[in-house]
Design an enzyme around this catalytic site. Structure first.
Site, PDB file in Angstrom:
ATOM      1  N   HIS A  62       0.815  -1.225   0.000  1.00 25.42           N
ATOM      2  CA  HIS A  62       0.000   0.000   0.000  1.00 25.42           C
ATOM      3  C   HIS A  62       0.845   1.270   0.000  1.00 25.42           C
ATOM      4  O   HIS A  62       0.371   2.331  -0.420  1.00 25.42           O
ATOM      5  CB  HIS A  62      -0.928   0.023   1.214  1.00 25.42           C
ATOM      6  CG  HIS A  62      -2.042  -0.973   1.112  1.00 25.42           C
ATOM      7  ND1 HIS A  62      -2.680  -1.264  -0.062  1.00 25.42           N
ATOM      8  CD2 HIS A  62      -2.635  -1.749   2.056  1.00 25.42           C
ATOM      9  CE1 HIS A  62      -3.621  -2.165   0.157  1.00 25.42           C
ATOM     10  NE2 HIS A  62      -3.600  -2.493   1.437  1.00 25.42           N
TER      11      HIS A  62
ATOM     12  N   HIS B  42       4.193  -7.880  -2.988  1.00 24.00           N
ATOM     13  CA  HIS B  42       3.535  -8.663  -4.035  1.00 24.00           C
ATOM     14  C   HIS B  42       3.773  -7.958  -5.365  1.00 24.00           C
ATOM     15  O   HIS B  42       3.226  -6.876  -5.597  1.00 24.00           O
ATOM     16  CB  HIS B  42       2.035  -8.750  -3.718  1.00 24.00           C
ATOM     17  CG  HIS B  42       1.252  -9.597  -4.668  1.00 24.00           C
ATOM     18  ND1 HIS B  42      -0.080  -9.878  -4.486  1.00 24.00           N
ATOM     19  CD2 HIS B  42       1.610 -10.243  -5.802  1.00 24.00           C
ATOM     20  CE1 HIS B  42      -0.513 -10.659  -5.456  1.00 24.00           C
ATOM     21  NE2 HIS B  42       0.490 -10.876  -6.287  1.00 24.00           N
TER      22      HIS B  42
ATOM     23  N   GLU C 245       5.609 -12.237  -2.754  1.00 24.35           N
ATOM     24  CA  GLU C 245       4.368 -12.881  -3.189  1.00 24.35           C
ATOM     25  C   GLU C 245       4.289 -12.806  -4.706  1.00 24.35           C
ATOM     26  O   GLU C 245       4.525 -11.755  -5.295  1.00 24.35           O
ATOM     27  CB  GLU C 245       3.163 -12.166  -2.585  1.00 24.35           C
ATOM     28  CG  GLU C 245       3.100 -12.269  -1.088  1.00 24.35           C
ATOM     29  CD  GLU C 245       1.939 -11.470  -0.512  1.00 24.35           C
ATOM     30  OE1 GLU C 245       1.179 -10.855  -1.277  1.00 24.35           O
ATOM     31  OE2 GLU C 245       1.813 -11.460   0.710  1.00 24.35           O
TER      32      GLU C 245
ATOM     33  N   GLU D  37       1.008 -20.702   3.581  1.00 22.11           N
ATOM     34  CA  GLU D  37       0.443 -19.560   4.303  1.00 22.11           C
ATOM     35  C   GLU D  37      -1.066 -19.714   4.196  1.00 22.11           C
ATOM     36  O   GLU D  37      -1.609 -19.799   3.088  1.00 22.11           O
ATOM     37  CB  GLU D  37       0.899 -18.224   3.682  1.00 22.11           C
ATOM     38  CG  GLU D  37       0.249 -17.034   4.400  1.00 22.11           C
ATOM     39  CD  GLU D  37       0.805 -15.674   3.979  1.00 22.11           C
ATOM     40  OE1 GLU D  37       1.986 -15.592   3.574  1.00 22.11           O
ATOM     41  OE2 GLU D  37       0.045 -14.700   4.065  1.00 22.11           O
TER      42      GLU D  37
HETATM   43  N1  PXP Z   1      -0.569 -12.629   2.707  1.00 25.89           N
HETATM   44  C1  PXP Z   1      -0.828 -12.724   1.384  1.00 25.89           C
HETATM   45  C2  PXP Z   1      -0.379 -13.949   0.667  1.00 25.89           C
HETATM   46  C3  PXP Z   1      -1.482 -11.681   0.696  1.00 25.89           C
HETATM   47  O1  PXP Z   1      -1.730 -11.791  -0.622  1.00 25.89           O
HETATM   48  C4  PXP Z   1      -1.836 -10.514   1.412  1.00 25.89           C
HETATM   49  C5  PXP Z   1      -2.497  -9.371   0.700  1.00 25.89           C
HETATM   50  O2  PXP Z   1      -1.613  -8.819  -0.197  1.00 25.89           O
HETATM   51  C6  PXP Z   1      -1.515 -10.448   2.778  1.00 25.89           C
HETATM   52  C7  PXP Z   1      -0.907 -11.529   3.403  1.00 25.89           C
HETATM   53  C8  PXP Z   1      -1.809  -9.229   3.599  1.00 25.89           C
HETATM   54  O3  PXP Z   1      -3.176  -9.009   3.682  1.00 25.89           O
HETATM   55  P1  PXP Z   1      -3.719  -7.685   4.381  1.00 25.89           P
HETATM   56  O4  PXP Z   1      -3.266  -6.537   3.538  1.00 25.89           O
HETATM   57  O5  PXP Z   1      -5.203  -7.890   4.378  1.00 25.89           O
HETATM   58  O6  PXP Z   1      -3.128  -7.659   5.760  1.00 25.89           O
END
Ligand code: PXP
Length: 242
Positions: free
Chosen positions: A13, A46, A73, A154
């Site tokens: 973000h 990611h 990711e 995960e």
């Molecule tokens: N883990 C994975 C594999 C994800 O794709 C995400 C979202 O990008 C997250 C964790 C983190 O999720 P959040 O932003 O809802 O905490």
């Protein structure tokens, strides 16, 4: 003594905000270094196929400048795999990806992509990157993850997070996560979890014995607007009993 669960801070973000103006403000590396100093155990990013937040150069920049490991990711994409093989992050987490989605909506369908996933796992492991699969807390998927020789899984905690306000559903989702985590650990898989975790629902997840790492993005970055990133991360570490 309570076990220590690692915290991966997802900074996608921050890149979204940077990209909104097309300049380098906020600088991703600066925030990643703040996260590192605040006690994050790893930085999660990611690299989406549409590059909506993290960009190729970010991956190499973070890799070069951070002391803590990067959790990368990625979708089942040969183009993204090439970047991972070059950047060599400590871990990669293979996630499902659809261009229209706002965020990763569900777990990977390991059954239908078994051979392709096995090939990604093999090539990443050969490059020294440990591979995790982002799956639903489902016994069948856990067994398949072990069959394709992933280092771990995960668990997608989205369903748990959505069920949180309903006590009966919350308990059912927690039980589902606990059972799948116990099975995964018994198969020698390392167990991580993430998605939709926040300052209220994370505590109960930490009570699941097999879980060793959480990856959290949205809640931490959103809170950081009020408290600053250092406090937002340290508050989450407190929630995690650290
Ligand atoms: N883990 C994975 C594999 C994800 O794709 C995400 C979202 O990008 C997250 C964790 C983190 O999720 P959040 O932003 O809802 O905490």
């Amino acid at each position: 003594m309570q076990k220590k669960i690692s915290l991966g801070v997802n900074i996608d973000h921050v890149a979204t905000l940077r990209n909104a103006r097309g300049e380098n403000d906020p600088a991703l590396i600066e925030l990643a270094l703040v996260a590192q100093n605040a006690g994050a155990d790893l930085i999660t990013i990611h690299l989406r196929e549409d590059r909506r937040h993290i960009r190729d150069a970010d991956v190499f920049d973070l890799r070069k400048n951070l002391k803590i490991p990067i959790n990368f990711e990625m979708a089942l994409s040969e183009e993204i795999l090439r970047i991972a093989l070059e950047a060599k992050p400590a871990t990669a987490c293979i996630v499902p990806e659809r261009r229209e989605e706002i965020t990763t909506e569900g777990g990977l369908d390991v059954a239908h992509k078994k051979n392709e996933i096995a090939s990604f796992v093999e090539r990443l492991h050969a490059a020294g990157t440990e591979v995790y699969l982002f799956i639903e807390p489902d016994a069948g998927m856990v067994k398949l993850a072990a069959e394709v020789k992933a280092r771990g899984i995960e668990f997608h905690t989205g369903a748990y997070a959505r069920a949180f306000t309903n006590l009966v559903e919350r308990r059912a989702e927690l039980t589902r996560l606990k059972n799948a985590a116990t099975l995964a650990a018994s198969l020698g898989l390392e167990v991580h979890a993430g998605h939709g975790l926040n300052y209220f629902n994370t505590g109960a997840i930490c009570g699941i014995e097999a879980i060793t790492e959480l990856n959290i993005g949205h809640a931490i970055i959103a809170r950081s607007l009020v408290t600053g990133l250092t406090a937002a991360i340290q508050d989450m570490l407190i929630v995690m009993g650290r």
